[in-house]
Design a protein around this motif. Structure first.
Motif, PDB file in Angstrom:
ATOM      1  N   LEU A   1       0.833  -1.211   0.000  1.00  0.00           N
ATOM      2  CA  LEU A   1       0.000   0.000   0.000  1.00  0.00           C
ATOM      3  C   LEU A   1       0.861   1.252   0.000  1.00  0.00           C
ATOM      4  CD1 LEU A   1      -2.712  -1.145   2.567  1.00  0.00           C
ATOM      5  CD2 LEU A   1      -3.174  -0.451   0.215  1.00  0.00           C
TER       6      LEU A   1
ATOM      7  N   GLY B   1      -1.726   4.069   1.046  1.00  0.00           N
ATOM      8  CA  GLY B   1      -1.782   3.821   2.486  1.00  0.00           C
ATOM      9  C   GLY B   1      -2.674   4.779   3.249  1.00  0.00           C
ATOM     10  N   ALA B   2      -2.962   5.950   2.658  1.00  0.00           N
ATOM     11  CA  ALA B   2      -3.764   6.942   3.384  1.00  0.00           C
ATOM     12  C   ALA B   2      -5.218   6.935   2.932  1.00  0.00           C
ATOM     13  CB  ALA B   2      -3.164   8.333   3.201  1.00  0.00           C
ATOM     14  N   ARG B   3      -5.607   5.950   2.123  1.00  0.00           N
ATOM     15  CA  ARG B   3      -7.006   5.930   1.654  1.00  0.00           C
ATOM     16  C   ARG B   3      -7.924   5.597   2.806  1.00  0.00           C
ATOM     17  NH1 ARG B   3      -7.213   3.459  -4.319  1.00  0.00           N
ATOM     18  NH2 ARG B   3      -9.370   3.306  -3.698  1.00  0.00           N
ATOM     19  N   LEU B   4      -8.795   6.590   3.104  1.00  0.00           N
ATOM     20  CA  LEU B   4      -9.613   6.525   4.314  1.00  0.00           C
ATOM     21  C   LEU B   4     -10.848   5.652   4.166  1.00  0.00           C
ATOM     22  CD1 LEU B   4     -10.074  10.042   5.884  1.00  0.00           C
ATOM     23  CD2 LEU B   4      -9.353   7.967   7.002  1.00  0.00           C
TER      24      LEU B   4
ATOM     25  N   ALA C   1     -11.712   3.633   1.400  1.00  0.00           N
ATOM     26  CA  ALA C   1     -11.683   2.451   0.537  1.00  0.00           C
ATOM     27  C   ALA C   1     -11.677   1.218   1.433  1.00  0.00           C
ATOM     28  CB  ALA C   1     -10.435   2.490  -0.324  1.00  0.00           C
TER      29      ALA C   1
ATOM     30  N   LEU D   1     -10.286  -2.103   2.561  1.00  0.00           N
ATOM     31  CA  LEU D   1      -9.004  -2.809   2.442  1.00  0.00           C
ATOM     32  C   LEU D   1      -9.203  -4.143   1.739  1.00  0.00           C
ATOM     33  CD1 LEU D   1      -6.017  -2.947   3.216  1.00  0.00           C
ATOM     34  CD2 LEU D   1      -6.708  -3.892   5.404  1.00  0.00           C
TER      35      LEU D   1
ATOM     36  N   ILE E   1     -13.334   3.477   8.284  1.00  0.00           N
ATOM     37  CA  ILE E   1     -11.965   3.998   8.427  1.00  0.00           C
ATOM     38  C   ILE E   1     -11.036   2.910   8.954  1.00  0.00           C
ATOM     39  CG2 ILE E   1     -10.533   5.612   9.760  1.00  0.00           C
ATOM     40  CD1 ILE E   1     -12.863   7.604   9.605  1.00  0.00           C
TER      41      ILE E   1
ATOM     42  N   ARG F   1     -11.278  -0.240   8.731  1.00  0.00           N
ATOM     43  CA  ARG F   1     -11.078  -1.337   7.779  1.00  0.00           C
ATOM     44  C   ARG F   1     -10.510  -0.879   6.448  1.00  0.00           C
ATOM     45  NH1 ARG F   1     -16.007  -5.566   8.462  1.00  0.00           N
ATOM     46  NH2 ARG F   1     -15.668  -6.011  10.656  1.00  0.00           N
ATOM     47  N   SER F   2     -10.030   0.346   6.383  1.00  0.00           N
ATOM     48  CA  SER F   2      -9.472   0.875   5.139  1.00  0.00           C
ATOM     49  C   SER F   2      -7.967   0.655   5.111  1.00  0.00           C
ATOM     50  CB  SER F   2      -9.759   2.380   5.062  1.00  0.00           C
ATOM     51  OG  SER F   2      -8.981   3.040   6.047  1.00  0.00           O
ATOM     52  N   PRO F   3      -7.338   0.899   3.979  1.00  0.00           N
ATOM     53  CA  PRO F   3      -5.868   0.878   3.953  1.00  0.00           C
ATOM     54  C   PRO F   3      -5.268   1.798   5.020  1.00  0.00           C
ATOM     55  CG  PRO F   3      -6.706   0.954   1.716  1.00  0.00           C
ATOM     56  CD  PRO F   3      -7.907   1.106   2.626  1.00  0.00           C
ATOM     57  N   PHE F   4      -5.904   2.941   5.229  1.00  0.00           N
ATOM     58  CA  PHE F   4      -5.418   3.867   6.260  1.00  0.00           C
ATOM     59  C   PHE F   4      -5.456   3.208   7.641  1.00  0.00           C
ATOM     60  CE2 PHE F   4      -6.590   7.318   9.315  1.00  0.00           C
ATOM     61  CZ  PHE F   4      -5.385   7.980   9.297  1.00  0.00           C
TER      62      PHE F   4
ATOM     63  N   LEU G   1      -5.248   0.057   8.335  1.00  0.00           N
ATOM     64  CA  LEU G   1      -4.155  -0.926   8.432  1.00  0.00           C
ATOM     65  C   LEU G   1      -2.828  -0.220   8.695  1.00  0.00           C
ATOM     66  CD1 LEU G   1      -3.035  -3.799   8.182  1.00  0.00           C
ATOM     67  CD2 LEU G   1      -2.815  -3.427   5.727  1.00  0.00           C
ATOM     68  N   SER G   2      -2.616   0.901   8.010  1.00  0.00           N
ATOM     69  CA  SER G   2      -1.373   1.648   8.235  1.00  0.00           C
ATOM     70  C   SER G   2      -1.282   2.096   9.700  1.00  0.00           C
ATOM     71  CB  SER G   2      -1.303   2.868   7.321  1.00  0.00           C
ATOM     72  OG  SER G   2      -1.428   2.480   5.962  1.00  0.00           O
TER      73      SER G   2
ATOM     74  N   ARG H   1      -2.635   0.615  12.299  1.00  0.00           N
ATOM     75  CA  ARG H   1      -2.327  -0.545  13.152  1.00  0.00           C
ATOM     76  C   ARG H   1      -0.854  -0.918  13.048  1.00  0.00           C
ATOM     77  NH1 ARG H   1      -5.244  -5.268  11.708  1.00  0.00           N
ATOM     78  NH2 ARG H   1      -6.093  -4.311   9.842  1.00  0.00           N
TER      79      ARG H   1
ATOM     80  N   TYR I   1       0.413  10.166   9.450  1.00  0.00           N
ATOM     81  CA  TYR I   1      -0.762   9.333   9.680  1.00  0.00           C
ATOM     82  C   TYR I   1      -1.275   9.502  11.113  1.00  0.00           C
ATOM     83  CZ  TYR I   1      -0.160   6.900   5.233  1.00  0.00           C
ATOM     84  OH  TYR I   1      -0.084   6.602   3.902  1.00  0.00           O
TER      85      TYR I   1
END
Lengths: 251, 313
Positions: free
Chosen positions: A104, A110-113, A115, A117, B180, B182-185, B187-188, B190, B209
């Protein structure tokens, strides 16, 4: 072609000189090992090369850009990754999530709020393929903390490889691993690097079988200076260097 | 499966509560809903990102004062506008505060947030003309979706339309936060919680972040604060006092910060427990102190940690 270049690096910790005029050039396609006794400055050199420490004097350039002290995030973007000596994972994240963090970040997602996962199909495809390269394909759903030590180490390296860096620095990739497993790990690393298009590998390593077995070039440090820099055969032929750095004549 | 059934049953119970529960119990649920929203934000910082704020009450108070100021002094009664204004104001205040705080981690972060919280408390206390000083500012009954509900008395308004409004806002806040997390953000975040150094080496901009998480937490805090002010009818400086921030952390620990719904459970249980213990003894703070110790030592996963053995991501 030079990819990474350190010129006349000096590094002082207070009045202690850890690196004393080190110059080093790493070319595209090279596998370079940095060796030396404890306190020779290996870790400091790697920390300077990976932008974690700004040198007291001297410059570090990666692909022509001055990267002294720029920090790991910028370096990862430029194409340099690093794996650590000590096992360095995200304990509660699964194997898949661990690799996904790197994928990501590389894709700038990596900052996509908002979307989901789970819906990032391209990311998960890549995660699976990287995991399989490292023999971790069956453990994607396992939390990293439950992996055996050797697999944790591989996961750490896998997540660094997932950045598709041009250069990777490995700090004792086989430390804490049984002798029998060391070669297996190195084989996985070298093959994965070739598959992912990683041009150059720089490793700090103590195991001389690994060093002499895999390196194109060996840089020997002693008391903060470059004692020798050459092909494995050249170093082996130099008894003085072998005695100082390895502590014995390498058989 | 069991969790889903339990969740659906709880939701049904909350929907039917105005019919089944007494008005008194309903008026206790209202602050619990408001706190739950604020805590969803606080838990993005703590449970997800690993940053423990001792100054979250700043944003709760900011939301409450926004509601007070707008209804009493600006004549704005639309709760939708009040909630949006509280969120926007929180973002404005969290910008400099967050930029400063996320430069630090662990205890330094906690102390810095505490300091900003107390700074805001002093501001509320001293700037009488703007804030009403120690008396605070009254909060007038707002309009909900353009309706005044003039025919209802205070209790009728709070336990009827406002109850459903607050519940809907809580559900909306939870859905947004779930998205939020469950988003890529998410995960980042965590990854940053688990190992910030490693996260940086795989290209995660750790400080940036953390700052985003701080901003989101602040907005949730202020929305919760605006909602809290309506049943209370008053915004006063105690809302920003450090013990209020402490209560928020307590609620989080009580519910279980590893779990997404821990903040909601923590808020509801805290409010009802506080009410029950206060009715029994004047030494309720003593009882709560002991309870906090027991939770931290014996049940670090909180109430939801007790129910679900498996620790979710």
């Amino acid at each position: 072609m030079t990819l990474l270049e350190a010129v006349d690096i000096r590094m002082f910790y207070g009045s202690v000189c850890a690196l004393d005029g080190v110059t080093l050039r790493i070319g595209r396609g090279e596998f370079v090992s940095i060796i030396g006794p404890n306190g020779a400055g290996k870790t400091t050199l790697v920390n300077v090369l990976t932008g974690l420490l700004a040198p007291t004097s001297g410059t570090v350039r990666f692909k022509g850009e001055d990267v002294g002290g720029v920090g790991p995030v910028r370096l990862a973007r430029l194409g340099m990754a690093r794996a650590f000596q000590l096992v360095n994972v995200f304990p509660a994240l699964t194997v898949g999530e661990t690799i996904a963090v790197a994928v990501l970040a590389r894709l700038g997602r990596g900052a996509r709020l908002f979307a989901a996962l789970a819906g990032e199909r391209r990311v998960w495809d890549e995660v699976r393929s990287v995991a399989e390269l490292f023999g971790l394909g069956d453990t994607l759903a396992r939390p990293a903390r439950t992996l055996p030590q050797g697999d944790k180490k591989l996961l750490d390296v896998a997540s660094a490889f997932a950045l598709h860096p041009e250069v990777i620095l490995l700090d004792e990739p086989t430390s804490g691993v049984s002798t029998a497993d060391k070669h297996a790990i190195m084989e996985v690393l070298v093959q994965a690097a070739a598959r992912l298009g990683i041009h150059s590998i720089i490793q700090v390593e103590h195991d001389m079988d690994i060093v002499f077995g895999y390196s194109d070039r060996i840089v020997a440090l002693h008391q903060g200076r470059v004692l020798a820099d050459g092909r494995p055969a050249e170093l082996q032929a130099n008894d003085a260097v072998m005695a100082t750095v390895v502590g014995r004549a390498h058989a | 499966m069991i969790a889903r059934v339990a969740g659906a049953a709880a939701m049904l119970a909350l929907l039917l509560a105005p019919v089944l529960a007494s008005p008194y119990q309903l008026t206790l649920l209202l602050p619990a809903f408001a706190y739950a929203i604020a805590l969803l934000g606080l838990n993005l910082l703590f449970g997800t990102t690993g940053l423990l704020s001792f100054g979250h009450a700043l944003f709760v108070a900011l939301g409450a004062y926004t509601a007070a100021w707008l209804t009493t002094r600006a004549g704005v009664l639309a709760l939708e506008a009040i909630v949006l204004a509280a969120a926007a104001l929180a973002a404005v205040i969290a910008l400099p505060v967050g930029l400063l705080c996320v430069r630090y981690v662990k205890i330094s972060f906690g102390m810095l947030t505490l300091a900003f919280g107390m700074l805001f408390y002093s501001f509320l206390y001293k700037f009488y003309l703007v804030t009403g000083g120690d008396e605070g500012i009254r909060v007038l009954r707002p309009r909900l979706l353009g309706q005044t509900f003039a025919g209802l008395d205070k209790v009728g308004f709070l336990t009827g339309p406002f109850y459903y409004y607050a519940l809907a806002l809580l559900v909306l806040a939870a859905l947004v936060m779930r998205r939020i997390v469950r988003s890529p953000f998410g995960l980042s975040l965590r990854a940053i919680r688990e190992n910030p150094d490693k996260a940086a080496f795989v290209g995660v901009s750790v400080r940036r972040y953390r700052f985003y998480a701080f901003m989101i937490a602040a907005v949730f805090g202020a929305v919760g604060g605006a909602l809290l002010a309506v049943p209370t009818g008053l915004a006063d400086p105690q809302l920003a006092y450090w013990t209020h921030s402490g209560n928020l952390v307590f609620m989080l620990l009580l519910g279980g910060f590893h779990h997404f719904l821990g903040p909601v459970v923590g808020a509801v249980v805290f409010i009802f427990l506080q009410d029950a213990v206060m009715s029994l003894t004047a030494y309720w703070r003593f009882v709560f102190g002991a309870l906090l110790a027991v939770v931290v030592i014996f049940f670090p996963g909180g109430l939801l940690g007790l129910l679900a053995r498996e620790r979710p991501a």
